[in-house]
Design an enzyme around this catalytic site. Structure first.
Site, mmCIF file in Angstrom:
data_model
loop_
_atom_site.group_PDB
_atom_site.id
_atom_site.type_symbol
_atom_site.label_atom_id
_atom_site.label_comp_id
_atom_site.label_asym_id
_atom_site.label_seq_id
_atom_site.Cartn_x
_atom_site.Cartn_y
_atom_site.Cartn_z
ATOM 1 N N HIS A 190 0.844 -1.198 0.000
ATOM 2 C CA HIS A 190 0.000 0.000 0.000
ATOM 3 C C HIS A 190 0.881 1.252 0.000
ATOM 4 C CE1 HIS A 190 -4.143 -1.621 1.319
ATOM 5 N NE2 HIS A 190 -3.469 -2.563 0.692
ATOM 6 N N TYR B 15 -9.316 5.426 7.182
ATOM 7 C CA TYR B 15 -9.455 5.814 8.590
ATOM 8 C C TYR B 15 -10.513 6.917 8.635
ATOM 9 C CZ TYR B 15 -5.098 3.375 9.858
ATOM 10 O OH TYR B 15 -4.123 2.422 10.078
ATOM 11 N N PRO C 72 -4.361 0.581 18.906
ATOM 12 C CA PRO C 72 -4.071 0.077 17.559
ATOM 13 C C PRO C 72 -4.184 1.091 16.423
ATOM 14 C CG PRO C 72 -6.218 -0.687 18.287
ATOM 15 C CD PRO C 72 -5.605 0.017 19.450
ATOM 16 N N LYS D 255 0.714 -0.084 15.022
ATOM 17 C CA LYS D 255 2.112 -0.135 15.453
ATOM 18 C C LYS D 255 2.499 -1.299 16.363
ATOM 19 C CE LYS D 255 3.628 3.245 13.206
ATOM 20 N NZ LYS D 255 3.961 2.683 11.911
ATOM 21 N N TYR E 177 3.838 6.586 10.093
ATOM 22 C CA TYR E 177 3.022 5.435 9.697
ATOM 23 C C TYR E 177 3.873 4.371 8.999
ATOM 24 C CZ TYR E 177 -1.170 2.859 8.488
ATOM 25 O OH TYR E 177 -2.137 1.878 8.406
HETATM 26 P P1 FAD Z 1 2.039 -11.484 21.732
HETATM 27 O O1 FAD Z 1 1.634 -11.539 20.308
HETATM 28 O O2 FAD Z 1 0.995 -11.239 22.756
HETATM 29 O O3 FAD Z 1 2.780 -12.846 22.030
HETATM 30 C C1 FAD Z 1 3.082 -13.272 23.344
HETATM 31 C C2 FAD Z 1 3.077 -14.780 23.364
HETATM 32 O O4 FAD Z 1 3.461 -15.220 24.663
HETATM 33 C C3 FAD Z 1 1.705 -15.370 23.119
HETATM 34 O O5 FAD Z 1 1.789 -16.359 22.123
HETATM 35 C C4 FAD Z 1 1.280 -15.921 24.462
HETATM 36 O O6 FAD Z 1 0.429 -17.055 24.329
HETATM 37 C C5 FAD Z 1 2.608 -16.270 25.065
HETATM 38 N N1 FAD Z 1 2.647 -16.331 26.532
HETATM 39 C C6 FAD Z 1 1.948 -15.559 27.403
HETATM 40 N N2 FAD Z 1 2.274 -15.886 28.661
HETATM 41 C C7 FAD Z 1 3.202 -16.870 28.584
HETATM 42 C C8 FAD Z 1 3.922 -17.616 29.554
HETATM 43 N N3 FAD Z 1 3.749 -17.411 30.864
HETATM 44 N N4 FAD Z 1 4.788 -18.550 29.118
HETATM 45 C C9 FAD Z 1 4.987 -18.768 27.782
HETATM 46 N N5 FAD Z 1 4.319 -18.092 26.825
HETATM 47 C C10 FAD Z 1 3.434 -17.154 27.227
HETATM 48 N N6 FAD Z 1 -1.906 -4.243 16.831
HETATM 49 C C11 FAD Z 1 -2.117 -3.532 15.745
HETATM 50 O O7 FAD Z 1 -1.204 -2.816 15.321
HETATM 51 N N7 FAD Z 1 -3.310 -3.601 15.072
HETATM 52 C C12 FAD Z 1 -4.333 -4.397 15.502
HETATM 53 O O8 FAD Z 1 -5.387 -4.447 14.881
HETATM 54 C C13 FAD Z 1 -4.153 -5.146 16.653
HETATM 55 N N8 FAD Z 1 -5.141 -5.925 17.122
HETATM 56 C C14 FAD Z 1 -4.942 -6.609 18.283
HETATM 57 C C15 FAD Z 1 -5.964 -7.376 18.826
HETATM 58 C C16 FAD Z 1 -5.791 -8.055 20.040
HETATM 59 C C17 FAD Z 1 -6.923 -8.878 20.612
HETATM 60 C C18 FAD Z 1 -4.553 -7.922 20.720
HETATM 61 C C19 FAD Z 1 -4.347 -8.624 22.055
HETATM 62 C C20 FAD Z 1 -3.520 -7.163 20.167
HETATM 63 C C21 FAD Z 1 -3.707 -6.504 18.966
HETATM 64 N N9 FAD Z 1 -2.690 -5.726 18.409
HETATM 65 C C22 FAD Z 1 -2.897 -5.037 17.294
HETATM 66 C C23 FAD Z 1 -1.384 -5.640 18.985
HETATM 67 C C24 FAD Z 1 -0.402 -6.621 18.350
HETATM 68 O O9 FAD Z 1 -1.084 -7.767 17.920
HETATM 69 C C25 FAD Z 1 0.659 -6.912 19.391
HETATM 70 O O10 FAD Z 1 1.345 -5.706 19.634
HETATM 71 C C26 FAD Z 1 1.640 -8.037 19.008
HETATM 72 O O11 FAD Z 1 0.992 -9.270 19.037
HETATM 73 C C27 FAD Z 1 2.818 -8.034 19.964
HETATM 74 O O12 FAD Z 1 3.595 -9.183 19.774
HETATM 75 P P2 FAD Z 1 4.327 -9.872 21.003
HETATM 76 O O13 FAD Z 1 5.059 -11.020 20.420
HETATM 77 O O14 FAD Z 1 5.046 -8.865 21.794
HETATM 78 O O15 FAD Z 1 3.160 -10.375 21.956
HETATM 79 C C1 DHB Z 2 -5.376 -2.984 10.837
HETATM 80 C C2 DHB Z 2 -5.269 -2.753 12.169
HETATM 81 C C3 DHB Z 2 -4.926 -1.495 12.602
HETATM 82 O O1 DHB Z 2 -4.803 -1.242 13.910
HETATM 83 C C4 DHB Z 2 -4.696 -0.465 11.709
HETATM 84 O O2 DHB Z 2 -4.378 0.762 12.168
HETATM 85 C C5 DHB Z 2 -4.792 -0.720 10.367
HETATM 86 C C6 DHB Z 2 -5.135 -1.983 9.930
HETATM 87 C C7 DHB Z 2 -5.751 -4.330 10.389
HETATM 88 O O3 DHB Z 2 -5.982 -5.199 11.240
HETATM 89 O O4 DHB Z 2 -5.835 -4.552 9.171
#
Ligand code: FAD
Ligand code: DHB
Length: 394
Positions: A74, A202, A293, A297, A388
């Site tokens: 995009h 948006y 979100p 980021k 962005y």
């Molecule tokens: P996570 O993806 O949370 O990974 C952590 C991992 O550790 C998980 O697999 C978990 O099961 C595991 N874990 C937890 N506790 C333990 C333990 N005690 N022992 C071993 N493993 C463990 N960001 C956006 O930019 N746009 C979005 O639309 C968006 N939607 C989201 C929707 C939801 C419901 C959530 C929760 C987050 C969303 N985010 C979004 C944020 C983005 O997905 C996260 O910032 C990203 O997943 C961060 O990655 P991470 O690896 O740090 O953490």
């Molecule tokens: C999506 C999620 C976001 O938080 C965003 O700012 C743009 C796109 C997505 O899930 O596609």
């Protein structure tokens, strides 16, 4: 499982999996421990927009083939308000673009890559506990298939997300937490329908924010601002589609609808824990910080952390402790800029209520002025675009 490794990684989200891949690429072994099943993490629907730095990291570790085949590049996105769309041209303003590719697909790619390389990754591990993080011999204890296990290591990487155990292992008097909860959440859906726009939309609307995104040419991803504890049972498919149609309305735009295949409500918060290192424990990703979100980021910030961390750990093994000593400081400088941008996008685009009528009306006039400014001033549009597409790593 082997009893010793160089880096014990807690959590197989994007941060943990990418850290493991980057370390392997630098000749450093790691073991990843994950509480959930492989199937669960490969189907967990979350984010979808990748910055160039995230794409580069996937390529560096050799896991980018499917992403390049299926990801959608995009060059811009639309800001929509007062029934009109205004394009922010990322490519023209910054020379860079973003890619739409699901977080769970990226997770699938990294899991497959790790297993193909024979590197250890244990699923469905329980009772994970960290010991000795203030010594040179930290250890992770856990249960796997009902049996107790332990893993000695040089470093523990807490990549276990916001609700994990790693951050809690840092003594409370050594941790400073900065937090802000927003008085709304996002109701998100996946739907089997071709996206109604080629680029993300948006939308600022008096009834609340809406976002049109996508996962593929035949799958749409959409979000609606809602209450943080919104009851999904109150939202029929018809209600979701008609609310989206109202908030996304613009001249010449029609919202195509289709079967909704997934729905959820996500609360929104900003959160930072400082420092991101204590003794031999380092934090990365959501374990250390959360962004709302709106700026897309969260995933990208998690990947940026582990890119810095992998280099710092590699420098440590090459005899230079300085990058790891300054990991927290280096990382937090970037984290706070991304926190700022995510907060700014959130307060620009959402409807805030409850500060009293006069204050609410003042805020919405300021929001409209800012939207007008961002979409008419090249300087302001460039500031949005460069954040962005992703700020430099260092
Ligand atoms: P996570 O993806 O949370 O990974 C952590 C991992 O550790 C998980 O697999 C978990 O099961 C595991 N874990 C937890 N506790 C333990 C333990 N005690 N022992 C071993 N493993 C463990 N960001 C956006 O930019 N746009 C979005 O639309 C968006 N939607 C989201 C929707 C939801 C419901 C959530 C929760 C987050 C969303 N985010 C979004 C944020 C983005 O997905 C996260 O910032 C990203 O997943 C961060 O990655 P991470 O690896 O740090 O953490
Ligand atoms: C999506 C999620 C976001 O938080 C965003 O700012 C743009 C796109 C997505 O899930 O596609």
């Amino acid at each position: 499982m082997q009893p010793r490794t160089q880096v014990a990684i807690i959590g197989a989200g994007p941060a943990g999996l990418m850290l493991g891949a980057l370390l392997a690429h630098r000749g450093i072994d790691s073991v990843i421990l994950e509480t959930k099943s492989r199937d669960y993490i490969e189907h967990r629907i979350r984010a979808g927009v990748l910055e160039q730095g995230t794409i580069d990291a996937m390529d560096e570790v050799g896991a980018g083939a499917r992403m390049h085949a299926h990801g959608l590049v995009h060059d811009g996105a639309l800001l929509r308000f007062a029934g009109r769309s205004h394009r922010i041209d990322f490519r023209a303003l910054t020379g860079k673009a973003v890619m739409v590719y699901s977080q769970h697909e990226l997770v699938r790619d990294l899991v497959a890559h790790r297993l193909a390389g024979g590197a250890p990754l244990a699923f469905e591990v329980d009772d994970v506990a960290l010991t000795g993080i203030e010594t040179a011999r930290p250890e992770v204890r856990f249960r796997s298939a009902g049996q107790p296990g332990s893993l000695a290591c040089d470093f523990i990487a807490g990549c276990d997300g916001f609700h994990g155990v790693a951050r809690a292992a840092i003594p409370a008097d050594r941790l400073r937490v900065f937090e802000r909860e927003y008085p709304f959440g996002w109701l998100g859906i996946l739907a089997d329908v071709a996206p109604s726009s080629d680029e993300l939309v948006y939308a600022y609307h008096d009834r609340g924010f809406a976002l049109l995104s996508m996962r593929s040419p035949s799958v749409s991803r959409l979000y609606l601002q809602c209450a943080p504890d919104e009851d999904l049972a109150q939202w029929s498919d018809d209600r979701i589609w008609s609310e989206l149609a109202v908030r996304l309305a613009a001249d010449g735009f029609t919202l195509a609808t289709g079967p909704i295949t997934q729905r959820s409500v996500t609360p929104m918060r900003s959160f930072v824990a400082e420092p991101m290192r204590h003794g031999r424990l380092v934090l990365a990703g959501d374990a250390a910080h959360i962004v709302p979100p709106t700026g897309a980021k969260g995933l990208n910030l998690a990947i940026a952390d582990v890119r810095l961390l992998a280099d710092a750990i590699a420098a440590h093994y090459a005899g230079d402790p300085a990058p790891l000593d300054s990991y927290s400081e280096t990382c937090l400088r970037r984290v706070w800029k991304v926190e700022r941008f995510s907060w700014w996008m959130t307060q620009l685009l959402h409807r805030f209520e409850g500060e009293g009528r006069a204050a609410d009306e003042f805020r919405s006039r300021i929001q409209r002025a800012e939207l007008d400014y961002v979409t008419s001033s090249p300087a302001a549009a460039t500031a949005l675009a460069e954040n962005y597409v992703g700020l430099p790593l260092r």
